[in-house]
Design an enzyme around this catalytic site. Sequence first.
Site, PDB file in Angstrom:
ATOM      1  CG  ASP A  65      45.211   9.101  50.303  1.00 56.34           C
ATOM      2  OD1 ASP A  65      44.578  10.066  49.822  1.00 56.34           O
ATOM      3  OD2 ASP A  65      45.642   9.092  51.464  1.00 56.34           O
ATOM      4  CG  ASP A  67      40.248  10.601  49.925  1.00 58.32           C
ATOM      5  OD1 ASP A  67      40.433   9.725  50.776  1.00 58.32           O
ATOM      6  OD2 ASP A  67      41.053  11.541  49.729  1.00 58.32           O
ATOM      7  CG  ASP A 148      39.029  20.431  54.434  1.00 59.28           C
ATOM      8  OD1 ASP A 148      38.801  20.205  53.229  1.00 59.28           O
ATOM      9  OD2 ASP A 148      39.983  19.902  55.048  1.00 59.28           O
TER      10      ASP A 148
END
Length: 440
Positions: A65, A67, A148
């Site tokens: 996907d 982002d 992260d």
Amino acid sequence: MPGNGKKKARVYQRREVPRDQHNVSRSSISEPAKKVLSRLNKSGYEAYLVGGGVRDILLGEQPKDFDIATNATPEEVHDLFRNSRLIGRRFRIVHVVFGREVIEVTTFRGNATEADDSADDDRKTSEHGLLLRDNVYGNLEEDALRRDFTVNALYYCIRNFTVVDFANGIEDLRNRQLRLIGDPETRYREDPVRMLRAIRFAAKMDFEIEPETEAPIRELAPLLTHIPPARLFEEVLKLFSAGYGAATYELLTEYDLLAPLFPETVKAIGAGEPDELIRQALRNTDSRIAQGKSVTPYFLFAAMLWPALQREWRHRQDNGDPVQPALHGAISKVIGRQVQATSIPKRFSGPMKEIWELQMRLPRRQGKRAYVTMSHPRFRAAYDFLLVREDCGEIESGLGHWWTEFQRMDERGQERMLSELSSDAPKKRRRRKPVKRPAP
Ligand code: ATP
Ligand code: MG
């Protein structure tokens, strides 16, 4: 580094990688993602592709996907796209929906300091250092450093085709290393799910977890018990349905991360219950995914909890419960305990129970029973589960093959198979013990 208490601080510096030095091309980005990027840009906002979308393309893979990060606020994004919805509380984000594809748009996050906590309701941490809310907005650089892993903090700009790298992500990607940005312990305390993400990415991309990122995991693993069970359910699905479930399972075990997710399973295994069925089920799941087939969460959970169920079921029978009530009691107990750690929505726990219950019915085939069992909506899943039990050596093989044949046969063939069964059946049937009734 052993014997040397001082850690080398990493310097974060903005770097721009021009188009001729990377392989991210517009053609590798989906039409919807490009639409969102260009509309944001045309409306005067900054917008970048970020996260797995950029990382996977750089690795030569197809992203699952896309982002997007932008300096437009969630409300501004929502206003620009009629086909969008605002979601989330912990992180407010916008989903722009194009048929089956959902583009996740997040506003640049800032790095509010601890001092801001008391005054500001937009960023909150708990006593364990857990980030409860993080809606302080910032600029691109701040956004990068709040992500992260370094390889997840690469930004692709559709206007000048450069990849922007603040955290040496390109270098780590080249060396196939997963490295948390900032101090690992602090980052895990802010959000313990990052430990699970480390395992997921390590298994999926076959990356190494860099030593400092790896070091605190075992000790901090219990922090996952502070995460809401519903969020852990989502993470467990991602962990086991990305096509690398078997490798993921080994890593979770190695890093003591299985216990906070499946406490009953880990207890049962610790008490000597075999976990070969889990491994076998995950290997099957992985190959199904590789063939483009779907996997159902209830099958996964039926396998993950099987050792716990077996143990509890046997325990109850040893204490004198008849088989059937022992099974039902064991099912309720195992599920009841499980959902305190990782929840299982009802739409999955129902079918999961049926898979388990059908394991008792599959051996009983005489008369009309085989037909009744085969018309059960969960027959196919239960039959697959039976095959896994045979493949891993939990039970002798034979029954699975019988069912395979039975499904292939026409009516006459099936009748023949059933009559062969009756003739094989032991002549002298044991009489049922009379049911004890409580004294009136
Ligand atoms: P994939 O979508 O392939 O599973 P991803 O890296 O895109 O991997 P997402 O969960 O889609 O993962 O998140 C998108 C990006 O958001 C990540 O790449 C990362 O930069 C950031 N992110 C997601 N979760 C966290 C988190 N818990 N802490 C910090 N940053 C996060
Ligand atoms: Mg993603």
